[in-house]
Design a protein around this motif. Structure first.
Motif, PDB file in Angstrom:
ATOM      1  N   TYR A 429       0.821  -1.200   0.000  1.00 19.30           N
ATOM      2  CA  TYR A 429       0.000   0.000   0.000  1.00 19.30           C
ATOM      3  C   TYR A 429       0.864   1.263   0.000  1.00 19.30           C
ATOM      4  O   TYR A 429       0.483   2.294  -0.579  1.00 19.30           O
ATOM      5  N   ALA A 430       2.013   1.185   0.662  1.00 18.27           N
ATOM      6  CA  ALA A 430       2.927   2.327   0.645  1.00 18.27           C
ATOM      7  C   ALA A 430       3.439   2.579  -0.767  1.00 18.27           C
ATOM      8  O   ALA A 430       3.501   3.734  -1.228  1.00 18.27           O
ATOM      9  N   ILE A 431       3.783   1.485  -1.456  1.00 17.89           N
ATOM     10  CA  ILE A 431       4.245   1.620  -2.848  1.00 17.89           C
ATOM     11  C   ILE A 431       3.136   2.197  -3.721  1.00 17.89           C
ATOM     12  O   ILE A 431       3.372   3.073  -4.567  1.00 17.89           O
ATOM     13  N   LEU A 432       1.903   1.724  -3.518  1.00 19.49           N
ATOM     14  CA  LEU A 432       0.754   2.240  -4.273  1.00 19.49           C
ATOM     15  C   LEU A 432       0.578   3.735  -4.026  1.00 19.49           C
ATOM     16  O   LEU A 432       0.308   4.512  -4.964  1.00 19.49           O
ATOM     17  N   SER A 433       0.734   4.160  -2.781  1.00 22.99           N
ATOM     18  CA  SER A 433       0.574   5.576  -2.445  1.00 22.99           C
ATOM     19  C   SER A 433       1.629   6.433  -3.136  1.00 22.99           C
ATOM     20  O   SER A 433       1.320   7.517  -3.658  1.00 22.99           O
ATOM     21  N   ILE A 434       2.869   5.945  -3.156  1.00 22.78           N
ATOM     22  CA  ILE A 434       3.957   6.691  -3.796  1.00 22.78           C
ATOM     23  C   ILE A 434       3.717   6.785  -5.295  1.00 22.78           C
ATOM     24  O   ILE A 434       3.887   7.848  -5.910  1.00 22.78           O
ATOM     25  N   ILE A 435       3.324   5.669  -5.905  1.00 21.79           N
ATOM     26  CA  ILE A 435       3.064   5.666  -7.352  1.00 21.79           C
ATOM     27  C   ILE A 435       1.936   6.641  -7.689  1.00 21.79           C
ATOM     28  O   ILE A 435       2.010   7.391  -8.682  1.00 21.79           O
ATOM     29  N   THR A 436       0.888   6.639  -6.874  1.00 19.92           N
ATOM     30  CA  THR A 436      -0.225   7.570  -7.093  1.00 19.92           C
ATOM     31  C   THR A 436       0.256   9.012  -7.039  1.00 19.92           C
ATOM     32  O   THR A 436      -0.112   9.837  -7.892  1.00 19.92           O
ATOM     33  N   MET A 437       1.077   9.336  -6.044  1.00  9.67           N
ATOM     34  CA  MET A 437       1.594  10.702  -5.914  1.00  9.67           C
ATOM     35  C   MET A 437       2.419  11.105  -7.126  1.00  9.67           C
ATOM     36  O   MET A 437       2.247  12.214  -7.678  1.00  9.67           O
ATOM     37  N   VAL A 438       3.295  10.208  -7.561  1.00 10.34           N
ATOM     38  CA  VAL A 438       4.156  10.521  -8.710  1.00 10.34           C
ATOM     39  C   VAL A 438       3.316  10.732  -9.964  1.00 10.34           C
ATOM     40  O   VAL A 438       3.544  11.682 -10.735  1.00 10.34           O
ATOM     41  N   ILE A 439       2.331   9.869 -10.196  1.00  6.46           N
ATOM     42  CA  ILE A 439       1.474  10.010 -11.384  1.00  6.46           C
ATOM     43  C   ILE A 439       0.735  11.345 -11.357  1.00  6.46           C
ATOM     44  O   ILE A 439       0.661  12.056 -12.374  1.00  6.46           O
ATOM     45  N   LEU A 440       0.200  11.706 -10.207  1.00  9.14           N
ATOM     46  CA  LEU A 440      -0.525  12.974 -10.097  1.00  9.14           C
ATOM     47  C   LEU A 440       0.400  14.163 -10.333  1.00  9.14           C
ATOM     48  O   LEU A 440       0.006  15.157 -10.973  1.00  9.14           O
ATOM     49  N   MET A 441       1.640  14.069  -9.834  1.00 13.83           N
ATOM     50  CA  MET A 441       2.578  15.173 -10.026  1.00 13.83           C
ATOM     51  C   MET A 441       3.035  15.281 -11.470  1.00 13.83           C
ATOM     52  O   MET A 441       3.171  16.376 -12.021  1.00 13.83           O
ATOM     53  N   VAL A 442       3.280  14.116 -12.084  1.00 13.62           N
ATOM     54  CA  VAL A 442       3.769  14.116 -13.471  1.00 13.62           C
ATOM     55  C   VAL A 442       2.694  14.625 -14.421  1.00 13.62           C
ATOM     56  O   VAL A 442       2.967  15.419 -15.339  1.00 13.62           O
ATOM     57  N   THR A 443       1.463  14.174 -14.238  1.00 17.18           N
ATOM     58  CA  THR A 443       0.379  14.564 -15.149  1.00 17.18           C
ATOM     59  C   THR A 443      -0.123  15.970 -14.875  1.00 17.18           C
ATOM     60  O   THR A 443      -0.746  16.588 -15.750  1.00 17.18           O
ATOM     61  N   GLY A 444       0.119  16.489 -13.675  1.00 13.87           N
ATOM     62  CA  GLY A 444      -0.337  17.828 -13.353  1.00 13.87           C
ATOM     63  C   GLY A 444      -1.831  17.941 -13.135  1.00 13.87           C
ATOM     64  O   GLY A 444      -2.398  19.040 -13.213  1.00 13.87           O
ATOM     65  N   ILE A 445      -2.491  16.814 -12.874  1.00 15.25           N
ATOM     66  CA  ILE A 445      -3.941  16.829 -12.644  1.00 15.25           C
ATOM     67  C   ILE A 445      -4.285  17.716 -11.452  1.00 15.25           C
ATOM     68  O   ILE A 445      -5.278  18.441 -11.458  1.00 15.25           O
ATOM     69  N   VAL A 446      -3.454  17.640 -10.416  1.00 13.51           N
ATOM     70  CA  VAL A 446      -3.622  18.492  -9.240  1.00 13.51           C
ATOM     71  C   VAL A 446      -2.273  19.126  -8.922  1.00 13.51           C
ATOM     72  O   VAL A 446      -1.232  18.720  -9.438  1.00 13.51           O
ATOM     73  N   ALA A 447      -2.290  20.124  -8.058  1.00 13.60           N
ATOM     74  CA  ALA A 447      -1.044  20.751  -7.624  1.00 13.60           C
ATOM     75  C   ALA A 447      -0.184  19.745  -6.861  1.00 13.60           C
ATOM     76  O   ALA A 447      -0.703  18.792  -6.272  1.00 13.60           O
TER      77      ALA A 447
END
Length: 619
Positions: A429-447
């Motif tokens: 779950y920790a790995i999933l959380s990190i991957i989610t954060m990176v995807i959101l940052m890379v795509t710029g969907i949210v700040a």
């Protein structure tokens, strides 16, 4: 534009601002006052001087990047508490085998990769004991690996936008002044090139770091669990039993088996495989129901018991205890020595009467009296004043013991508590959380700050972290340092200091081309970084770099990137970065060792930056 000394000396607010800066640098260098306290003094001085308004002085407290940095501390803690960082370190030990070259290369690659998503200081702290273990196993001096470790930790800050505070500071300044922002992986191509160069460099430079293998023996190692096992002679007593099909133990609760009273056996933990990985159950152990294929970690204190007969009667199978089992167990299962207080209510009570497991979640498995280890079944042994009792259980229960009772003193914790993994089962779950954060940052969907907040909430939801560990993981002193240094950036711009510095720099290098300007910026940052933190360096130099680009009518990104990379290139002295300071003692380094290794590599990083940045980010 021409630099005029008369304008400089007639500008009183600027002179006062620079005076404050000199005072701050002097206090940083003396290191008599904490850096965060110096930062608070800076806020106070600017408030009293009237150079900045209250809103300007306190602007850092409302900066989204301050919140982002705090959230990233929590994300890094999630990686540690779930054991993700340690799993990578164990893999490193396994694949390195006996090749010193291979271990150096893999160490630097792994540290730089992990450090791209968590604090460089944190990742180096995690790997210091790993490197010491590798040095013992491979019979090499820590001097050969500790500096590559610190170098990789610093370079990890050049890998992603969130890897280190200077990157976020520079990005914040870009957004504030120009509206332009860097992407999550803007630093990555440059960071990879610098990382490759560092690996090749250290393969050669390690020859300049000659060390004696006895250096590692000179380290003041703290008490370890292995020391306690040997001291209390537990090597032959602790056994692993596999519960086979048909065992009468299956579906039975531990406390109903009465193994301690009937056989002199004490179950310390249950190893149970979940999601293709072992999980060690020791909390509320008496209430746990045994399942088929469970592995019981048992303290066999009855020397008269026939283990073969016992295993045959209860369909159990003895399993060998290997070093890797010990490494896995020590992340969840700990040991600590305790001693009764002089007025303890439990003096003269037997071990069984203490009901230590039901009261505190811990087992007493050894007694030392007058420097002698008591042998045999200690269940009926009364506790005497001055006895040392060896308690074992999960690390959380061990840490909470001090709060739960005043009847016992808890002695020094063993070194393994620093590597405790209280949420090991939540690693996916920790790995999933990190991957989610990176995807959101890379795509710029949210700040970025929102993406980090989402990751932290996911880590909390999946029980990778709790509120206490989250708040404790935030390095508040670092945040105060950043906030306290921000007024310098605002004051230099408000008083015209940025323009004067830009004029002076351009008057010297303006006719020599862009590469010379970038080199000049890098050198200034590197020199300033010798005296103040890399974050403070970025805060001071980012507005100057952006103003130079504005005057030249070119993109500010190459200039901002140069400042960020130069701020992280703190290789030259052991006090340039906490990362360097941490490895001094373990590597037995001298000040000259960092100069000898760090100065040439800083020049290499400067050349790579100056010539590669304009290619990656066209002017």
């Amino acid at each position: 534009m021409l630099f005029k000394p008369s304008e400089f000396f007639s500008n009183t607010p600027l002179l006062v601002t620079l005076g404050f800066l000199v005072i701050a640098i002097f206090l940083f260098v003396r290191n008599k006052i904490r850096m965060d306290v110096v930062a608070l003094l800076v806020i106070l001085l600017f408030s009293l001087s009237g150079i900045l308004t209250s809103e300007e002085v306190l602007a850092g407290f409302s900066d989204p990047n301050i919140i982002l940095i705090a959230l990233l501390f929590i994300v890094g803690e999630g990686l540690v508490r779930t054991g993700v960082a340690y799993q990578v370190s164990e893999w490193l030990i396994k694949v390195s085998k006996n090749s010193e070259t291979r271990v150096l290369v893999l160490l630097m690659l792994v540290v730089a990769s992990l450090g791209a998503f968590m604090s460089s200081t944190g990742i180096v702290a995690i790997f210091i004991p790993v490197v010491l273990v590798i040095c013992r196993q491979m019979n090499i001096s820590p001097k050969q690996l500790m500096m590559p470790l610190s170098m990789a930790g610093l370079i990890s800050g050049m890998m992603t936008l969130i890897a280190t505070a200077p990157n976020l500071v520079v990005n914040s300044e870009l957004i504030r002044v120009t509206g332009t922002k860097l992407n999550f992986f803007s630093f990555t191509p440059l960071g990879i090139v610098i990382l490759i160069a560092s690996v090749l460099y250290m393969l050669v430079a390690r020859k300049w770091l000659k060390g004696d293998i006895n250096d590692i023996e000179n380290q003041k190692d703290k008490h370890s669990i292995q020391d306690l096992i040997e001291e209390y002679q537990l090597n032959q007593r602790i056994k692993r039993f596999v519960v086979k099909s048909g065992s009468p133990f299956i579906n039975q609760v531990v406390e109903e088996l009465h193994l301690r009273s009937n056989y002199g056996l004490n179950i310390l933990a249950i190893e149970r495989w979940k999601r293709l990985r072992p999980v060690f159950l020791s909390t509320s152990l008496g209430k746990i129901e045994i399942r088929e294929k469970d592995i019981l970690l048992i303290d066999v204190s009855n020397p008269e018991l026939s283990l073969d007969t016992f295993c045959e009667d209860y369909h159990l199978e003895l399993a060998e205890i290997k070093q890797q089992n010990f490494n896995q167990q020590s992340k969840s299962l700990g040991m600590v020595e305790i001693t009764p207080t002089p007025n303890s209510d439990y003096l003269n009570n037997t071990i069984s009467e203490l009901r230590f497991r039901s009261r505190y979640g811990l087992n007493i498995i050894g007694i030392k009296r007058n420097q002698d280890i008591l042998q045999g079944n200690i269940v009926d042994e009364p506790v005497k004043a001055g006895d040392l009792l060896l308690a074992t259980g999960d690390w959380k229960s061990i840490q909470e013991l001090r709060k739960k009772t005043k009847n016992f003193f808890v002695l020094d914790y063993p070194t393994e508590i620093e590597r405790a993994v209280p949420a090991q089962s939540q690693a996916p779950y920790a790995i999933l959380s990190i991957i989610t954060m990176v995807i959101l940052m890379v795509t710029g969907i949210v700040a970025n700050v929102v993406a980090a907040l989402i990751a932290c909430l996911m880590l909390a939801k999946f029980r990778c972290i709790d509120a206490k560990s989250a708040y404790n993981s935030i390095q508040w002193s670092s945040l105060i340092l950043i906030i306290g240094m921000m007024p310098f950036s605002i004051a230099l711009q408000k008083t015209g200091g940025v323009n004067l510095i830009v004029d002076y720099l351009l008057s010297i290098t303006g006719n020599w081309g862009t590469h010379t300007l970038l080199m000049g910026l890098f050198i200034i940052c590197a020199v300033i970084g010798l005296f103040i933190s890399n974050t403070a360096t970025a805060i001071l130099m980012a507005p100057i770099a952006i103003e130079i680009a504005h005057y030249l009518h070119v993109s500010p990104i190459p200039f901002a990137m140069t400042v960020a990379i130069a701020a992280s290139a703190a290789f030259m002295t052991p006090i340039s970065s906490p990362v360097n300071t941490m490895v001094i003692g373990f590597g037995d380094y001298k000040f000259s060792d960092f100069i000898k290794i760090g100065v040439p590599f800083t020049v290499i990083v400067m050349l790579i930056t100056v010539f590669l940045v304009p290619i990656l980010f066209p002017l």
